[in-house]
Design a protein around this motif. Structure first.
Motif, PDB file in Angstrom:
ATOM      1  N   ALA A 223      11.693   2.010  -7.469  1.00 27.69           N
ATOM      2  CA  ALA A 223      10.700   2.510  -6.520  1.00 27.69           C
ATOM      3  C   ALA A 223       9.386   1.744  -6.634  1.00 27.69           C
ATOM      4  O   ALA A 223       8.777   1.377  -5.624  1.00 27.69           O
ATOM      5  CB  ALA A 223      10.471   4.004  -6.750  1.00 27.69           C
ATOM      6  N   VAL A 224       8.946   1.485  -7.868  1.00 23.73           N
ATOM      7  CA  VAL A 224       7.679   0.770  -8.076  1.00 23.73           C
ATOM      8  C   VAL A 224       7.779  -0.662  -7.558  1.00 23.73           C
ATOM      9  O   VAL A 224       6.883  -1.144  -6.841  1.00 23.73           O
ATOM     10  CB  VAL A 224       7.294   0.786  -9.567  1.00 23.73           C
ATOM     11  CG1 VAL A 224       6.123  -0.155  -9.827  1.00 23.73           C
ATOM     12  CG2 VAL A 224       6.942   2.201 -10.009  1.00 23.73           C
ATOM     13  N   LEU A 225       8.854  -1.363  -7.886  1.00 26.06           N
ATOM     14  CA  LEU A 225       9.012  -2.747  -7.435  1.00 26.06           C
ATOM     15  C   LEU A 225       9.147  -2.822  -5.916  1.00 26.06           C
ATOM     16  O   LEU A 225       8.580  -3.710  -5.269  1.00 26.06           O
ATOM     17  CB  LEU A 225      10.236  -3.381  -8.094  1.00 26.06           C
ATOM     18  CG  LEU A 225      10.106  -3.733  -9.575  1.00 26.06           C
ATOM     19  CD1 LEU A 225      11.417  -4.295 -10.100  1.00 26.06           C
ATOM     20  CD2 LEU A 225       8.972  -4.725  -9.800  1.00 26.06           C
ATOM     21  N   SER A 226       9.889  -1.888  -5.348  1.00 25.34           N
ATOM     22  CA  SER A 226      10.028  -1.849  -3.901  1.00 25.34           C
ATOM     23  C   SER A 226       8.678  -1.602  -3.237  1.00 25.34           C
ATOM     24  O   SER A 226       8.329  -2.242  -2.240  1.00 25.34           O
ATOM     25  CB  SER A 226      11.021  -0.747  -3.502  1.00 25.34           C
ATOM     26  OG  SER A 226      11.077  -0.588  -2.101  1.00 25.34           O
ATOM     27  N   GLY A 227       7.900  -0.680  -3.792  1.00 20.98           N
ATOM     28  CA  GLY A 227       6.590  -0.365  -3.230  1.00 20.98           C
ATOM     29  C   GLY A 227       5.617  -1.528  -3.315  1.00 20.98           C
ATOM     30  O   GLY A 227       4.924  -1.849  -2.353  1.00 20.98           O
ATOM     31  N   ILE A 228       5.567  -2.185  -4.470  1.00 24.49           N
ATOM     32  CA  ILE A 228       4.642  -3.312  -4.645  1.00 24.49           C
ATOM     33  C   ILE A 228       5.001  -4.454  -3.710  1.00 24.49           C
ATOM     34  O   ILE A 228       4.139  -5.031  -3.031  1.00 24.49           O
ATOM     35  CB  ILE A 228       4.647  -3.794  -6.107  1.00 24.49           C
ATOM     36  CG1 ILE A 228       4.037  -2.722  -7.022  1.00 24.49           C
ATOM     37  CG2 ILE A 228       3.880  -5.108  -6.257  1.00 24.49           C
ATOM     38  CD1 ILE A 228       4.158  -3.020  -8.501  1.00 24.49           C
ATOM     39  N   SER A 229       6.293  -4.808  -3.658  1.00 23.82           N
ATOM     40  CA  SER A 229       6.709  -5.923  -2.802  1.00 23.82           C
ATOM     41  C   SER A 229       6.501  -5.595  -1.331  1.00 23.82           C
ATOM     42  O   SER A 229       6.114  -6.464  -0.543  1.00 23.82           O
ATOM     43  CB  SER A 229       8.168  -6.280  -3.065  1.00 23.82           C
ATOM     44  OG  SER A 229       9.028  -5.169  -2.852  1.00 23.82           O
ATOM     45  N   ALA A 230       6.712  -4.339  -0.944  1.00 22.09           N
ATOM     46  CA  ALA A 230       6.496  -3.942   0.445  1.00 22.09           C
ATOM     47  C   ALA A 230       5.017  -4.020   0.807  1.00 22.09           C
ATOM     48  O   ALA A 230       4.656  -4.480   1.898  1.00 22.09           O
ATOM     49  CB  ALA A 230       7.021  -2.527   0.670  1.00 22.09           C
ATOM     50  N   TYR A 231       4.139  -3.579  -0.091  1.00 20.99           N
ATOM     51  CA  TYR A 231       2.694  -3.620   0.163  1.00 20.99           C
ATOM     52  C   TYR A 231       2.216  -5.063   0.345  1.00 20.99           C
ATOM     53  O   TYR A 231       1.476  -5.380   1.282  1.00 20.99           O
ATOM     54  CB  TYR A 231       1.946  -2.949  -0.986  1.00 20.99           C
ATOM     55  CG  TYR A 231       0.468  -2.764  -0.737  1.00 20.99           C
ATOM     56  CD1 TYR A 231      -0.004  -1.560  -0.226  1.00 20.99           C
ATOM     57  CD2 TYR A 231      -0.446  -3.771  -1.000  1.00 20.99           C
ATOM     58  CE1 TYR A 231      -1.367  -1.370   0.010  1.00 20.99           C
ATOM     59  CE2 TYR A 231      -1.796  -3.595  -0.759  1.00 20.99           C
ATOM     60  CZ  TYR A 231      -2.250  -2.392  -0.252  1.00 20.99           C
ATOM     61  OH  TYR A 231      -3.587  -2.223  -0.011  1.00 20.99           O
ATOM     62  N   VAL A 232       2.644  -5.930  -0.565  1.00 24.11           N
ATOM     63  CA  VAL A 232       2.272  -7.348  -0.476  1.00 24.11           C
ATOM     64  C   VAL A 232       2.811  -7.964   0.813  1.00 24.11           C
ATOM     65  O   VAL A 232       2.130  -8.736   1.494  1.00 24.11           O
ATOM     66  CB  VAL A 232       2.800  -8.116  -1.708  1.00 24.11           C
ATOM     67  CG1 VAL A 232       2.621  -9.615  -1.534  1.00 24.11           C
ATOM     68  CG2 VAL A 232       2.099  -7.639  -2.974  1.00 24.11           C
TER      69      VAL A 232
END
Length: 265
Positions: A223-232
């Motif tokens: 969830a954290v990696l998906s969220g960070i990559s999506a935000y960027v």
């Protein structure tokens, strides 16, 4: 799942959820290239929640203004541009929700063929290229009309066809209606919020009915990696398209679609 699998699947989901290149196509590609098994419904839910958190965080100020405007309207005040935008987002969500209920079975079975995905990548990619090439004006998301929102919502329903790309088809429709690249993308991203909520709700209900073993640490990291990559991805995509446009994504879609047709024909 090992940690490499968690990281790759999370990054693929986060990046492809908002780029106009189809997340379903890439989620088909990953097991083909790696021979990994299915990651499970719980992991899918966690990745979607990460993407949802990213788009909500990125557009937090817009969402606050839209919410305040709607609440003021309910108290009897005149609806302003933020309130109308909130209404257009909700209106454009109805067609895809209705289509998902009607066509759920064929979408999950027959239409998940790599050949369908490949043809969708190419066909809708060419349409995106045409829409970007012929764009006529530069209206923002605040200048949408009832008709615009309904047409974009109808186009969003086509995203149920694997390989179409939800962001790709909504941006295509918005460009054809005379919106600017940035306005089309911003409205597409706002539309993703109720769609991800609805899809996540269905996945969670299925998970409750058929519980599966849960590796909490893998879900949290995913969830954290998906969220960070999506935000960027959202941030740089909006900057990129103002200068260069959609054509690089069109070329990528065509190449990927041709590759899928060549491999699976």
């Amino acid at each position: 799942m090992d940690w490499l699998q968690v990281a790759i699947l999370a990054l693929v989901q986060g990046l492809t959820e908002f780029l106009p290149i189809s997340s379903s196509a890439h989620l088909v590609l990953v097991p083909v290239l790696t021979e990994w098994g299915d990651q499970g419904l719980a992991f899918d839910v966690s990745l979607h929640m990460g993407s949802l958190a990213a788009v909500v965080l990125y557009f937090r100020q817009d969402l606050v203004r839209m919410s305040v405007s709607v609440l003021d309207y309910l108290r009897g005040r005149t609806l302003d541009a933020d309130g109308r935008l909130a209404g257009w987002v909700l209106l454009a969500t109805f067609p895809v929700g209705l289509a998902a209920l009607i066509f759920k079975s064929p979408i999950e079975t027959v239409m998940r063929s790599p050949l369908v995905i490949g043809m969708s990548l190419i066909g809708f990619g060419l349409l995106l290229g045409y829409a970007d090439w012929q764009r006529r004006s530069g209206r923002s998301e605040y200048q949408l009309t009832f008709k615009d929102a309904l047409l974009i919502g109808g186009a969003q329903a086509l995203a149920l066809i694997p390989g179409t790309s939800r962001s790709g088809i909504t941006i295509t429709a918005a460009l054809l209606l005379g919106m600017s690249r940035e306005g089309a993308a911003r409205f597409s991203f706002l539309l993703s919020i109720p769609v991800i909520v609805l899809a996540g709700g269905l996945e969670i209900s299925e998970l409750i009915r058929a519980p599966e073993p849960i590796a909490v640490s893998a879900l949290l990291v995913g969830a954290v990696l998906s969220g960070i990559s999506a935000y960027v991805c959202i941030h740089y995509f909006l900057t990129f398209i103002k200068r260069i446009g959609m054509q690089p994504f069109v070329v990528y879609r065509i190449i990927l679609g041709l590759w899928l047709l060549w491999v699976f024909w």
